[in-house]
Scaffold this active site. Structure first.
Site, PDB file in Angstrom:
ATOM      1  CB  CYS A 235      -9.325  77.325-112.893  1.00 31.21           C
ATOM      2  SG  CYS A 235      -9.388  78.222-114.727  1.00 31.21           S
TER       3      CYS A 235
ATOM      4  CB  CYS B 291      -5.416  74.879-133.095  1.00 35.08           C
ATOM      5  SG  CYS B 291      -7.205  75.055-133.547  1.00 35.08           S
TER       6      CYS B 291
END
Length: 453
Positions: A79, A410
């Site tokens: 992943c 962020c």
């Protein structure tokens, strides 16, 4: 002399944000290698040289550092998410904070009070939202529903065992994938723009455990999902499905862009609680994906501001008004601006729900709306998109002359760029700290307090 395609052996000395390990070869020449960790002994193939440094591709890990731990997730390495699982959580925090400080130092930002980094209250099962994609496991392979495979644009890996979400997500994912396969519904192929099922978005309230399920398809097939909805609603879950949506999207972009959203079951929102306030969250509302982490982030941010009881606060990029309403608990008045109109509607509803009458929310682009504001702010809160503040907007923001700016970011590289401009515009950086909202991943939130010189 090193040349292209050479395979060299080296030790990774440090990792540059977000994930490029750095090692040195002959004559002090640097090599950057993605997806490596400090202290790893590696073999690297030299791919290309630019500006005196090589970009390399990892061939083999010869030896891992002694502090490595076994990744908990069965999908690690396949992943594309959760790249930091081999690091103990303390090491994850060290890596992230050192990267932020290095980015700031590279921008010559060194004089400030260092607040350190706060870890997430939950390091597993913390995400309240996940967006899964339909696709094939490999070219012309079986259908999958989950995350993109590492370094792959098209291949998908089914992740009905993902460790950063509640088990309810996995049960819903598996139920929907099985149903779609049973009914022979084709997935949407991005290359040729043909097919039907595209994405599955699940949101769950940390507080109430309510769940919103949103199945996104193209309009190429007319299909009734009532039967599937009934199956999902009756699953054995820890939480409860509050709403099930079927969204149509024929947009060519590889992103969820709704064109028509139909509520098949239940209600169109879930309720989350942050610092004693209630927030209604709809399918496309922006809300921090780590609820307990968000509470820590916002409390830390609020505590940095002193004496705002008689102040007017602007919350630019206000989303569903989470920060604005938390500021409104102390401030005299708060004005929020957000470009997503649905989010503004929800922000107004949330303020009413919480009995806050000192909030005003405006739908529009910050770049345009700041020109229309007649009130002058004492404090401005900035929580922009990942790429930071628009260059034209940042000048307009500075023109207000607010005494304090509170910047929540962020993406530290975008933050550093904006801080340089704010310093040149007459603001002093007072305090910088980080809050880890994204354990197991390379991402980090940074909070900065600035004051007008």
């Amino acid at each position: 002399m090193a040349k292209k395609q050479d395979i060299i052996q080296a030790t990774i000395e440090r990792v540059k944000f977000p994930n490029k390990g750095i090692c040195e070869i002959e004559d002090g020449v640097r090599v950057e290698v993605a997806d490596t960790f400090s202290g790893q002994d590696v073999q690297v193939r030299l791919c290309k040289k630019r500006k005196g440094k090589w970009e390399g591709r990892l061939v083999e890990v010869l030896e891992n550092p002694t502090y490595f731990v076994k990744p908990e997730c069965e999908y690690f390495g396949q992943c594309g998410g959760c790249a930091l699982q081999p690091l103990p959580y303390e090491k994850q925090l060290e890596r992230k904070f050192s990267q932020v400080k290095q980015i700031l130092a590279d921008a010559e930002i060194t004089e400030f009070e260092d607040l350190g980094i706060l870890g997430s209250p939950n390091v597993w099962n913390y995400r309240n939202k996940m967006e899964f994609s339909f696709g094939d496991s490999y070219k012309d392979g079986p259908m999958a529903l989950g995350m993109h495979k590492k370094r792959s644009t098209y291949d998908i890996i089914t992740v009905d065992g993902c460790k950063i979400v509640n088990l309810d997500f996995s049960k819903i994912l598996r139920c929907i994938l099985d149903y779609v396969e049973e009914k022979n519904l084709p997935f949407y192929k991005k290359k040729i723009h043909e097919g039907f099922v595209r994405y599955l978005v699940i949101r769950q309230s940390e507080t109430t455990k309510e769940i919103l399920v949103n199945l996104i398809t193209s309009s190429q097939i007319n299909f009734d999902f009532s039967e599937l909805c009934n199956k999902v609603v009756n699953l054995d879950l820890e939480g409860k499905v509050a709403g099930f949506f079927h969204t149509l999207s024929d947009n060519l972009a590889d992103a969820v862009k709704p064109e028509q959203t139909n509520l098949i079951y239940g209600q169109d929102f879930i309720t989350e609680k942050i610092l004693g306030l209630d927030f209604k969250i709809s399918p496309y509302s922006f809300f921090q994906t780590n609820t307990t982490g968000a509470e820590l982030l916002y409390k830390t941010a609020l505590d940095l501001l002193s004496g705002i009881e008689e102040q007017t606060v602007f919350d630019l990029y206000s989303g569903t008004g989470t920060i604005a309403q938390i500021m409104a608990l102390k401030a005299k008045s708060v004005v929020g601006i957000e470009i997503v109109e649905e989010a503004v509607v929800k922000a107004r509803e949330n303020a009413k729900l919480n009995g806050l009458e000192n909030c005003n929310f405006i739908a529009g682009d910050v770049l345009i709306e700041v020109d229309n504001l007649q009130t002058k702010p004492d404090t401005i809160v900035l929580d922009p998109p990942r790429e930071g503040i628009h260059p034209k907007a940042i000048q307009k923001i500075m023109n207000f002359g607010a005494k304090e700016l509170l910047y929540i970011s962020c993406k530290p590289t975008a933050l550093a760029k904006d801080l340089v401009i704010l310093q040149e515009g007459g603001y002093k950086i007072e305090k910088i700290g980080c809050v880890d909202m994204f354990p197991q991943t390379v991402h980090i939130e940074t909070i900065v307090l600035l004051s007008k010189k």
